[in-house]
Enzyme design. Structure first.
Site, PDB file in Angstrom:
ATOM      1  N   GLU A 171     -18.956  23.459 -13.827  1.00 29.48           N
ATOM      2  CA  GLU A 171     -19.353  22.139 -14.330  1.00 29.48           C
ATOM      3  C   GLU A 171     -18.506  21.034 -13.710  1.00 29.48           C
ATOM      4  O   GLU A 171     -19.020  19.949 -13.389  1.00 29.48           O
ATOM      5  CB  GLU A 171     -19.238  22.124 -15.855  1.00 29.48           C
ATOM      6  CG  GLU A 171     -20.267  23.020 -16.534  1.00 29.48           C
ATOM      7  CD  GLU A 171     -20.012  23.199 -18.026  1.00 29.48           C
ATOM      8  OE1 GLU A 171     -20.889  23.763 -18.693  1.00 29.48           O
ATOM      9  OE2 GLU A 171     -18.934  22.784 -18.521  1.00 29.48           O
TER      10      GLU A 171
ATOM     11  N   GLN B 249      -7.359  -2.204   4.222  1.00 25.41           N
ATOM     12  CA  GLN B 249      -6.335  -1.477   3.473  1.00 25.41           C
ATOM     13  C   GLN B 249      -6.968  -0.673   2.347  1.00 25.41           C
ATOM     14  O   GLN B 249      -6.399   0.309   1.876  1.00 25.41           O
ATOM     15  CB  GLN B 249      -5.297  -2.456   2.906  1.00 25.41           C
ATOM     16  CG  GLN B 249      -4.142  -1.770   2.182  1.00 25.41           C
ATOM     17  CD  GLN B 249      -3.019  -2.741   1.878  1.00 25.41           C
ATOM     18  OE1 GLN B 249      -2.327  -3.200   2.778  1.00 25.41           O
ATOM     19  NE2 GLN B 249      -2.855  -3.069   0.610  1.00 25.41           N
TER      20      GLN B 249
ATOM     21  N   ASN C  50      -1.883  -2.528  13.555  1.00 24.24           N
ATOM     22  CA  ASN C  50      -3.329  -2.278  13.569  1.00 24.24           C
ATOM     23  C   ASN C  50      -3.668  -0.973  14.277  1.00 24.24           C
ATOM     24  O   ASN C  50      -4.421  -0.143  13.754  1.00 24.24           O
ATOM     25  CB  ASN C  50      -4.064  -3.443  14.240  1.00 24.24           C
ATOM     26  CG  ASN C  50      -3.975  -4.721  13.430  1.00 24.24           C
ATOM     27  OD1 ASN C  50      -3.437  -4.725  12.326  1.00 24.24           O
ATOM     28  ND2 ASN C  50      -4.492  -5.807  13.974  1.00 24.24           N
TER      29      ASN C  50
ATOM     30  N   LYS D  21      -8.177   3.764   2.384  1.00 24.98           N
ATOM     31  CA  LYS D  21      -7.480   5.042   2.288  1.00 24.98           C
ATOM     32  C   LYS D  21      -7.623   5.740   0.941  1.00 24.98           C
ATOM     33  O   LYS D  21      -7.849   6.955   0.888  1.00 24.98           O
ATOM     34  CB  LYS D  21      -6.003   4.855   2.631  1.00 24.98           C
ATOM     35  CG  LYS D  21      -5.816   4.447   4.077  1.00 24.98           C
ATOM     36  CD  LYS D  21      -4.435   3.964   4.378  1.00 24.98           C
ATOM     37  CE  LYS D  21      -4.434   3.200   5.681  1.00 24.98           C
ATOM     38  NZ  LYS D  21      -5.198   1.932   5.601  1.00 24.98           N
TER      39      LYS D  21
ATOM     40  N   SER E 189     -13.986  28.387 -26.199  1.00 21.63           N
ATOM     41  CA  SER E 189     -14.280  27.260 -27.090  1.00 21.63           C
ATOM     42  C   SER E 189     -13.211  27.185 -28.169  1.00 21.63           C
ATOM     43  O   SER E 189     -12.691  28.207 -28.616  1.00 21.63           O
ATOM     44  CB  SER E 189     -15.661  27.447 -27.728  1.00 21.63           C
ATOM     45  OG  SER E 189     -15.825  26.559 -28.822  1.00 21.63           O
TER      46      SER E 189
ATOM     47  N   THR F 100     -39.475  28.313  -7.911  1.00 26.26           N
ATOM     48  CA  THR F 100     -39.795  26.946  -7.535  1.00 26.26           C
ATOM     49  C   THR F 100     -40.031  26.193  -8.835  1.00 26.26           C
ATOM     50  O   THR F 100     -40.575  26.757  -9.789  1.00 26.26           O
ATOM     51  CB  THR F 100     -41.056  26.853  -6.637  1.00 26.26           C
ATOM     52  OG1 THR F 100     -42.195  27.357  -7.360  1.00 26.26           O
ATOM     53  CG2 THR F 100     -40.874  27.652  -5.345  1.00 26.26           C
ATOM     54  N   HIS F 101     -39.572  24.949  -8.895  1.00 27.09           N
ATOM     55  CA  HIS F 101     -39.658  24.159 -10.133  1.00 27.09           C
ATOM     56  C   HIS F 101     -38.918  24.837 -11.286  1.00 27.09           C
ATOM     57  O   HIS F 101     -39.218  24.591 -12.457  1.00 27.09           O
ATOM     58  CB  HIS F 101     -41.122  23.914 -10.541  1.00 27.09           C
ATOM     59  CG  HIS F 101     -41.973  23.355  -9.457  1.00 27.09           C
ATOM     60  ND1 HIS F 101     -42.000  22.021  -9.129  1.00 27.09           N
ATOM     61  CD2 HIS F 101     -42.821  23.975  -8.589  1.00 27.09           C
ATOM     62  CE1 HIS F 101     -42.833  21.822  -8.128  1.00 27.09           C
ATOM     63  NE2 HIS F 101     -43.340  22.995  -7.763  1.00 27.09           N
TER      64      HIS F 101
ATOM     65  N   ASN G  53     -17.318  29.534 -21.309  1.00 29.14           N
ATOM     66  CA  ASN G  53     -17.880  28.322 -20.710  1.00 29.14           C
ATOM     67  C   ASN G  53     -17.609  28.257 -19.203  1.00 29.14           C
ATOM     68  O   ASN G  53     -16.471  28.442 -18.783  1.00 29.14           O
ATOM     69  CB  ASN G  53     -17.289  27.081 -21.381  1.00 29.14           C
ATOM     70  CG  ASN G  53     -17.633  27.004 -22.859  1.00 29.14           C
ATOM     71  OD1 ASN G  53     -18.726  27.379 -23.268  1.00 29.14           O
ATOM     72  ND2 ASN G  53     -16.695  26.538 -23.662  1.00 29.14           N
TER      73      ASN G  53
ATOM     74  N   SER H 186       0.823  -1.216   0.000  1.00 33.36           N
ATOM     75  CA  SER H 186       0.000   0.000   0.000  1.00 33.36           C
ATOM     76  C   SER H 186       0.854   1.262   0.000  1.00 33.36           C
ATOM     77  O   SER H 186       0.320   2.365   0.082  1.00 33.36           O
ATOM     78  CB  SER H 186      -0.911   0.012   1.233  1.00 33.36           C
ATOM     79  OG  SER H 186      -0.150  -0.054   2.431  1.00 33.36           O
TER      80      SER H 186
ATOM     81  N   TYR I 252      -9.571  -6.577  12.969  1.00 33.24           N
ATOM     82  CA  TYR I 252      -8.970  -6.059  11.751  1.00 33.24           C
ATOM     83  C   TYR I 252      -8.967  -7.115  10.655  1.00 33.24           C
ATOM     84  O   TYR I 252      -8.714  -8.294  10.915  1.00 33.24           O
ATOM     85  CB  TYR I 252      -7.532  -5.594  12.004  1.00 33.24           C
ATOM     86  CG  TYR I 252      -6.860  -5.038  10.766  1.00 33.24           C
ATOM     87  CD1 TYR I 252      -7.050  -3.709  10.391  1.00 33.24           C
ATOM     88  CD2 TYR I 252      -6.061  -5.843   9.960  1.00 33.24           C
ATOM     89  CE1 TYR I 252      -6.458  -3.194   9.247  1.00 33.24           C
ATOM     90  CE2 TYR I 252      -5.463  -5.343   8.808  1.00 33.24           C
ATOM     91  CZ  TYR I 252      -5.670  -4.017   8.458  1.00 33.24           C
ATOM     92  OH  TYR I 252      -5.084  -3.513   7.316  1.00 33.24           O
TER      93      TYR I 252
END
Length: 463
Positions: free
Chosen positions: A295, A327, A115, A330, A282, A160-161, A290, A28, A322
């Site tokens: 985004e 492992q 551990n 993370k 663009s 709203t909506h 943009n 790891s 454990y």
């Protein structure tokens, strides 16, 4: 092919070295090296405690503590040589410590296990990132407060909506996000309180027979207290899950604001102009600006959700205490922390630098008969009409205005009286969008006086 490299930490049990595939799946170090600072801090605290309790000599403890600082310096300067054969950051550090100070390094692992070591390191790392998230959220809230204060009485449509509903103020809309991100701050703070217990000293799972002082190591590392149960201490990853869950809710809030940035900055809305620093052009259309930063903030929410679910899935079937499955905790958390902090920084910059287009918002604020509810409220308040009847009368007024192709305030008084004879000219006083927002003085409402109160309240909170 079989590797003949025997891991010095547990090689005595095995005659042959690890298979190369086993070494690859077991290692790891490629990702948990991010825990280096926390690992060294935990080891230095452990070494100090071992000396204080007489388990090791002061001389050996001081050698270990100084050697660990030397290793930290090597890591921070990029000179440390990581080894996959040594599996993880803990073994890499301990092996290097042996090269620097000799056999005294072998005493460092007395009265602890990997551990409780990794559980401590990971908690420290997540706690640090939790603090970072709170600071970043506070910065974002301050930028939102700046926008709100500048536009306390700027009129814009409320939706709203995604349909025009009632006029509100720009300041009020900005303060809605301050409330949302304020809840995120409290979630991270709550999570931090729960994670602030020290696993060190739990050893493999059952504690240790050595006369250790767990309160000392907890204090040294800034924890409130030691974990109360040694099994739970090494098997718990709730602290990581709470960090990820809080991050997921925060990312959802970021994504909602990012969505509004995308919509508002479009030519069709034109409510805001994002700065050059957070937009792109663009490759084919020279006129384009943009909202890429918004985004991408919106998109990273999916990564955070996915990582959250991934770790929940890893943990869901594990017996105590454990298992090596853990492992896999993370990388998910690292990715969430990176994505969240980048998203918070990008959003803070966008909010800080954007220009709100007051004229465009105010022009749009009256669209869609947004003051219709104000007429209905006037009928109730002045003419003592039941609200459901007032709603019906107002609907007829809207239908008449729609038929004539005008706004409600453009209807003549005789036209209004044709719908309901008792309407008087006083009704026009509630039809303007500015009059509408100023009338909404209930606590938490959009009236500029109320928005000003909330700005002051949050300035005090964020001091």
């Amino acid at each position: 092919m079989t590797s003949k490299t025997s891991n010095p930490m547990w090689g005595g049990r095995f005659a042959a070295g690890s298979d190369a595939i086993m070494e690859a799946i077991n290692a790891s170090i490629d990702f948990d090296r991010r825990l280096a600072a926390q690992d060294i801090a935990g080891s230095r605290a452990h070494a100090a405690m071992l000396a204080a309790t007489g388990i090791v000599s002061n001389t050996d403890s001081e050698k270990m503590r100084e050697g660990l600082l030397a290793i930290l310096s090597e890591i921070e300067s990029g000179k440390f040589d990581y080894s996959t054969a040594l599996e993880d950051i803990h073994m890499n550090v301990e092996a290097r410590l042996g090269e620097i100070i000799g056999e005294s390094a072998g005493r460092l692992h007395t009265a602890r296990s990997r551990n409780d070591q990794v559980a401590t390191d990971f908690r420290l790392w997540v706690r640090d990132r939790t603090d970072d998230a709170v600071k970043a959220l506070e910065s974002l809230c301050r930028s939102l407060l700046g926008q709100a204060e500048a536009g306390i009485d700027w009129i814009m449509p409320g939706f709203t909506h995604l349909q025009a509903a009632q006029p509100v103020t720009w300041g009020h809309h900005m303060m809605a996000y301050v409330e949302m991100f304020g809840r995120d701050i409290s979630r991270f703070q709550d999570a931090r309180n729960r994670m602030n217990e020290c696993p060190l000293g739990a050893a493999a799972l059952a504690g240790t027979s050595f006369p250790i002082d767990r309160d000392m190591t907890a204090r040294e590392l800034g924890f409130e207290r030691p974990c109360a149960n040694s099994i739970d201490a090494v098997s718990d990853r709730d602290f990581a899950l709470e960090f990820m869950s809080s991050s997921a809710i925060c990312a959802m809030h970021l994504s909602r604001l990012a969505e509004e940035m995308v919509v508002w900055s479009s030519v069709q809305f034109g409510f805001v102009t994002l700065s050059d620093g957070f937009t792109t052009g663009s490759s084919i259309m020279p006129q384009k600006r943009n909202p890429d930063a918004a985004e991408l903030v919106r998109a990273k929410t999916g990564r955070i959700y996915g990582a959250n679910l991934a770790l929940l899935t890893v943990m869901k079937g594990l017996p105590l205490a454990y298992s090596k499955d853990m492992q896999e905790d993370k990388e998910q958390v690292f990715d969430v922390a990176d994505s969240l902090m980048l998203g918070l920084a990008a959003m803070e910059g966008m909010v800080r630098d954007l220009t709100a287009n007051r004229a465009a918002m105010e022009k749009s604020a009256g669209d869609g008969f947004s003051t219709a509810t104000d007429i209905a409220d006037w009928l109730v308040r002045v003419l003592d009409m039941p609200f459901r009847e007032a709603h019906h009368v107002t609907g007829e007024l809207v239908a008449l205005a729609e038929k004539k192709g005008c706004d409600l305030h453009d209807l003549s008084l005789p036209e209004m009286k044709s719908i309901y004879p008792d309407i008087t000219g006083d009704a026009y006083g509630v039809l303007g969008v500015y009059n509408s927002v100023c009338s909404r003085k209930s606590y938490g409402g959009t009236a500029p006086s109320r928005v000003k109160e909330q700005i002051s309240r949050w300035k005090e909170i964020l001091k």
